[in-house]
Design an enzyme around this catalytic site. Structure first.
Site, PDB file in Angstrom:
ATOM      1  CE  LYS A   1       3.852   0.096   0.999  1.00 55.20           C
ATOM      2  NZ  LYS A   1       4.288  -0.177   2.643  1.00 55.20           N
TER       3      LYS A   1
ATOM      4  CB  SER B   1      -4.490   1.522   0.393  1.00 55.95           C
ATOM      5  OG  SER B   1      -4.060  -0.548  -0.292  1.00 55.95           O
TER       6      SER B   1
END
Length: 401
Positions: free
Chosen positions: A49, A300
């Site tokens: 992110k 992720s």
């Protein structure tokens, strides 16, 4: 408008703040394909992110920065925005769901952000952030429905192609869709024949349903321990990009996610959170319609709450047949436990817990229930033990796997 030039611009901006994470082989995760891992769990703040949030904030005007920024997040976007704001000297407020892991809330605060908790899931946190942005004039940094954010996430696609030019497919976790839309756009712009597959938790399939039904779907609930992808409604921009660039989307169960987290820990020494492990779950449980191909699974994020690791490991052991509890009904007389334990031990099993019950009203007066928890190598090994118990007259009346 999203362009490949913008993705390369993001790549240049991010050089000073991100880690270029490795693509590592993990061939023992699948019998049908050659699996590689893009280890974004090792990224700064423990998640991809930071890429999108930092690039977005770098493009804000001085006026937008001066007003302060606000974001909504289940945890990973929060940390990326908070770190970027800290480095740029910008006042930052983050709205998070009240069920977000404490570790993510505290990590966000550690970067200097003010945290506001909203009752519910991510969508309720988003609504609160949007309301506060309007009332207080904050600049809103969206976690996925923004072209600058998507361009930042797309740098992952460029890095994968740089490290493994023979890649045939990339498998990407999906929440709101920012990651997969950026990766799909960047990768297919550079290599049009590459396959891009998305994965969601079965309890939060908003993009899965939207993709297959050809229209954006809003879920009533999003139930999954993979909190990073518990999104009820996919982003508008990501949905359009996904519709044009993604080949298919699959779902995985909670047990499959847990098993993939455990496998990554044991076999690859990689710590993944639920959202980060769904791509690996899809590969492990043969969701991907390819054989003999080079497939990169994006891990992720690695911000798993330590308080649930024990439960996740237990679920993974149960699913793989390595830890099982079963109940045997038998005559209550001396030596029965010894006989049962000997059969299990002779077959290489390990008894880790025993519970005795002779008070169940469904039992005959002279009978009892013996609940035994056993560690085994795999399901085949477990079946051998069960068959030997049955052959010796011990009836298994209930089993938990």
């Amino acid at each position: 408008m999203l362009t490949i030039d913008k993705v390369y611009s993001a790549k240049n901006v991010l050089k000073k703040v991100i880690r270029k994470t490795s693509v590592i082989p993990a061939f023992d995760l699948s019998d049908t394909n050659h699996i590689y891992l893009k280890t974004e769990n090792l990224q700064r703040t423990g998640s991809f992110k930071i890429r999108g949030s930092y690039f977005k904030i770098s493009r804000l005007t001085e006026e937008e920065k001066a007003r302060g920024i606000i974001a909504s997040s289940a945890g990973n976007h929060a940390q990326g925005v908070a770190l970027a704001a800290q480095q740029e000297g910008i006042k930052c407020t983050i709205c998070m769901p009240d069920n977000a892991p404490i570790s993510k809330i505290e990590a966000t605060k550690s970067y200097g952000a003010e945290v506001c908790l909203a009752q519910g899931a991510y969508d309720e946190a988003y609504a609160l952030a949007a309301k506060m942005a309007e009332e207080k004039g904050f600049t809103f940094v969206h976690p996925y429905d923004d072209e600058d954010v998507i361009a930042g996430q797309g740098t992952i696609g460029l890095e994968i192609l740089e490290d493994l030019d023979s890649v045939d497919a990339i498998v990407v976790p999906i929440g709101g869709g920012g990651l997969i839309s950026g990766v799909a756009f960047a990768a297919k712009s550079m290599k049009p024949d590459i396959k891009i597959y998305g994965v969601q938790a079965a309890g939060a399939p908003s993009m899965y349903r939207s993709f297959h039904e050809g229209k954006q779907i809003t879920l009533d609930t999003a139930n999954t321990f993979a909190d990073g992808i518990a999104v009820k409604h996919p982003g508008d921009i990501p949905f359009e990009i996904v519709s044009n660039y993604v080949d298919d989307i699959f779902t995985v169960t909670e047990d499959e996610i847990a098993a993939s987290i455990l496998t990554l820990l044991e076999k690859q020494k990689v710590v993944a959170e639920g959202a980060g492990a769904v791509s690996v779950a899809a590969a492990m449980f043969n969701k991907i319609p390819l054989q003999g191909k080079n497939i990169v699974c994006i891990v992720s994020g690695g911000n798993i709450d330590v308080n649930i690791i024990d439960r996740v490991i237990t679920r993974g052991l149960l699913l793989s047949g390595r830890k099982t509890s079963f109940i045997i009904q038998l005559t209550d007389k001396p030596g029965q436990l010894t006989d049962v334990s000997k059969i299990i031990a002779d077959n290489g099993g390990n008894v880790v817990a025993v519970d005795y019950d002779n008070a169940d009203p469904d039992l005959a007066i002279n009978d009892c229930f013996l609940k035994i928890t056993v560690e085994t190598r795999n399901k085949d090994h477990l079946n051998i033990i069960k068959k030997d118990l049955n052959d010796h007259g011990f009836q298994i009346v209930r089993e938990r796997q």
